[in-house]
Design an enzyme around this catalytic site. Structure first.
Site, short mmCIF file in Angstrom:
data_model
loop_
_atom_site.label_atom_id
_atom_site.label_comp_id
_atom_site.label_asym_id
_atom_site.label_seq_id
_atom_site.Cartn_x
_atom_site.Cartn_y
_atom_site.Cartn_z
N THR A 233 1.53 2.47 1.45
CA THR A 233 2.66 1.69 0.71
C THR A 233 1.76 0.82 -0.39
O THR A 233 1.24 -0.35 -0.19
CB THR A 233 3.42 0.58 1.71
OG1 THR A 233 3.92 1.50 2.89
CG2 THR A 233 4.59 -0.06 0.95
N LYS B 99 10.32 3.06 -0.64
CA LYS B 99 9.63 2.35 0.30
C LYS B 99 9.56 1.01 0.16
O LYS B 99 10.01 0.16 1.22
CB LYS B 99 8.29 2.75 0.44
CG LYS B 99 7.26 2.29 1.77
CD LYS B 99 7.85 2.43 2.80
CE LYS B 99 6.94 1.51 3.96
NZ LYS B 99 7.73 1.42 5.34
N LYS C 31 2.95 -8.15 1.76
CA LYS C 31 2.51 -7.31 0.31
C LYS C 31 3.81 -6.56 -0.10
O LYS C 31 3.84 -6.56 -1.21
CB LYS C 31 1.21 -6.38 0.69
CG LYS C 31 0.89 -5.10 -0.26
CD LYS C 31 1.27 -3.96 0.39
CE LYS C 31 1.03 -3.61 1.73
NZ LYS C 31 1.32 -2.16 2.17
N1 LIG Z 1 2.12 -0.32 10.41
C1 LIG Z 1 2.69 -0.05 10.21
O1 LIG Z 1 3.99 -0.17 11.01
C2 LIG Z 1 3.32 0.58 9.07
C3 LIG Z 1 2.29 0.47 7.84
N2 LIG Z 1 2.65 1.06 6.61
C4 LIG Z 1 1.65 1.04 5.57
O2 LIG Z 1 0.57 1.77 5.83
C5 LIG Z 1 -0.56 1.59 5.32
C6 LIG Z 1 -1.69 1.26 6.45
O3 LIG Z 1 -1.09 0.28 7.44
P1 LIG Z 1 -1.90 0.13 8.74
O4 LIG Z 1 -2.41 1.24 9.29
O5 LIG Z 1 -0.89 -0.48 9.61
O6 LIG Z 1 -2.85 -0.92 8.13
P2 LIG Z 1 -4.36 -1.53 9.05
O7 LIG Z 1 -4.37 -2.83 8.57
O8 LIG Z 1 -4.21 -1.08 10.28
O9 LIG Z 1 -5.23 -0.56 8.41
C7 LIG Z 1 -5.69 -0.61 6.88
C8 LIG Z 1 -6.44 0.40 6.86
O10 LIG Z 1 -7.08 0.50 5.43
C9 LIG Z 1 -8.50 0.46 5.34
N3 LIG Z 1 -8.72 -0.42 4.23
C10 LIG Z 1 -8.51 -1.97 3.75
N4 LIG Z 1 -9.02 -1.99 2.58
C11 LIG Z 1 -9.91 -1.33 2.32
C12 LIG Z 1 -10.62 -0.72 1.13
N5 LIG Z 1 -10.92 -1.72 0.34
N6 LIG Z 1 -11.40 0.34 1.07
C13 LIG Z 1 -11.19 1.18 1.97
N7 LIG Z 1 -10.49 1.09 3.08
C14 LIG Z 1 -9.69 -0.12 2.97
C15 LIG Z 1 -8.74 -0.28 6.62
O11 LIG Z 1 -10.36 0.05 6.72
P3 LIG Z 1 -11.04 -0.89 7.79
O12 LIG Z 1 -10.94 -0.29 9.19
O13 LIG Z 1 -12.57 -0.60 7.29
O14 LIG Z 1 -10.62 -2.39 7.68
C16 LIG Z 1 -7.94 0.62 7.34
O15 LIG Z 1 -8.40 1.96 7.68
C17 LIG Z 1 -0.37 0.04 4.66
O16 LIG Z 1 0.14 0.35 3.46
C18 LIG Z 1 1.13 -0.31 5.46
O17 LIG Z 1 1.95 -1.22 4.64
C19 LIG Z 1 3.77 1.94 6.70
C20 LIG Z 1 4.52 2.08 7.41
C21 LIG Z 1 4.50 1.55 8.72
O1 LIG Z 2 6.44 -0.31 6.98
C1 LIG Z 2 6.69 -0.43 8.00
C2 LIG Z 2 7.81 0.15 8.73
O2 LIG Z 2 8.09 -0.38 9.71
O3 LIG Z 2 8.24 0.97 8.21
#
Ligand SMILES: NC(=O)C1=CN([C@@H]2O[C@H](COP(=O)(O)OP(=O)(O)OC[C@H]3O[C@@H](n4cnc5c(N)ncnc54)[C@H](OP(=O)(O)O)[C@@H]3O)[C@@H](O)[C@H]2O)C=CC1
Ligand SMILES: O=CC(=O)O
Length: 292
Positions: free
Chosen positions: A96, A171, A239
């Site tokens: 996102t 989104k 965010k």
């Molecule tokens: N969780 C949810 O319910 C939902 C989330 N989203 C979106 O999906 C995306 C991922 O969410 P989610 O999985 O929950 O997040 P997490 O915080 O669990 O995971 C984030 C990921 O991004 C990586 N990351 C962060 N910073 C960097 C960087 N500078 N360089 C490389 N890798 C990086 C992390 O790596 P590391 O392990 O090394 O920290 C990890 O793999 C987000 O954009 C979120 O808004 C969308 C729908 C639902």
């Molecule tokens: O981005 C979060 C979700 O629940 O969708």
């Protein structure tokens, strides 16, 4: 579809790549913290040492990263996607982010001959585990069509929304609405409690009426208990509010409800709640530390 690359194994990326593996896809994974790949390897994935190595190996690569800074870094930094992208390579960013970030990535990839699709998702940890996400794609239509077998595993419904940016915007509109609803819900629970009502009965009443929804039903009971196991981390919801408010600025749309909700999420972050589920914004009201 051939072997799929997957960059980013957080809450969502882990569940999504696990799902692809269990449906018989070959998957090559990379995560900034490489140890997070181990569990996927136990389920049959192979590891790419860098984003560039994954792109080199795979015709199709998906990214699921935390925010615009992460999405840009994985593409543009050393050992990043751009080093190996080119003709015949396809990049699908499901993170996102805002439309500007997505467009920057798209331009960089297409100018080197690669294909780009943005495909953020609606739905959280459980829908990701169950293959029940809603996919909001935009960009290269031919890549969307080629990716449908993958989207059919990851989601229950896919939309193609046209030019790059439209998926990101859709989104953000959805999550802006969700974040505002979560704040209203938190206030309702606290108001019921403080005015002498049983909040559990409030949940039952809400669930029978016109504003019944899966989010209230799933999160309400644990919110009443003060438990917020992270499914959608609060820092990511904040965010999304911030990016949605910027979209409102660009389009001169007044969003006082979203702005107040953003303040509550910021307050929650300042209270150290950013890594908990976004329902932890409830604590800003329950603890009497709201933004007003
Ligand atoms: N969780 C949810 O319910 C939902 C989330 N989203 C979106 O999906 C995306 C991922 O969410 P989610 O999985 O929950 O997040 P997490 O915080 O669990 O995971 C984030 C990921 O991004 C990586 N990351 C962060 N910073 C960097 C960087 N500078 N360089 C490389 N890798 C990086 C992390 O790596 P590391 O392990 O090394 O920290 C990890 O793999 C987000 O954009 C979120 O808004 C969308 C729908 C639902
Ligand atoms: O981005 C979060 C979700 O629940 O969708």
């Amino acid at each position: 579809m051939e072997e799929i690359g997957f960059l980013g194994l957080g809450i969502m990326g882990k569940a999504m790549s696990m799902n692809l593996l269990s449906h018989g896809f070959k998957v090559t994974v990379w995560n900034r913290t490489l140890s997070r790949c181990d569990e996927l390897v136990e389920h049959g994935a192979t590891v790419g040492e860098t984003p560039a190595a994954v792109i080199k190996k795979c015709k199709y690569t998906i990214a699921m990263l935390s925010d615009p800074a992460a999405a840009l870094s994985v593409v543009f930094d050393k050992d990043g996607v751009l080093e190996q992208i080119g003709s015949g390579k396809n990049y699908i960013d499901m993170s996102t982010v805002d439309a500007e970030t997505s467009s920057k990535i798209s331009e960089a990839i297409t100018s080197k001959g690669g294909c780009f699709l943005e495909a953020p998702v609606s739905g959280s940890k459980k829908p990701a585990e169950d293959g029940q996400l809603v996919i909001l794609a935009a960009g290269e239509k031919a890549l969307y069509d080629a990716a449908l077998p993958v989207f059919d595993v990851l989601g229950k419904k896919s939309f193609f929304l046209g030019q790059v940016g439209n998926g990101a915007k859709m989104k953000l509109v959805v999550n802006m609405t969700m974040g505002s609803m979560m704040n209203a819900f938190s206030e309702g629970i606290v108001l019921a409690d403080k005015s002498g009502l049983n909040p559990q009965i409030l949940l039952d009443v809400l669930d029978l009426g016109a504003i019944a929804n899966p989010m209230f039903k799933m999160k309400g009971p644990s919110m009443i208990q003060g438990n917020y196991p992270p499914a959608f981390p609060l820092k990511h919801q904040q965010k999304d509010m911030r990016l949605a408010l910027a979209l409102g600025d660009e389009n001169s749309v007044a969003m006082p409800v979203a702005a107040a909700s953003n303040e509550a999420f910021k307050k929650a972050r300042s209270m150290g709640l950013g890594d908990l589920d976004f329902s932890a914004v409830h604590e800003t009201v329950a603890s009497g530390k709201g933004s007003s």
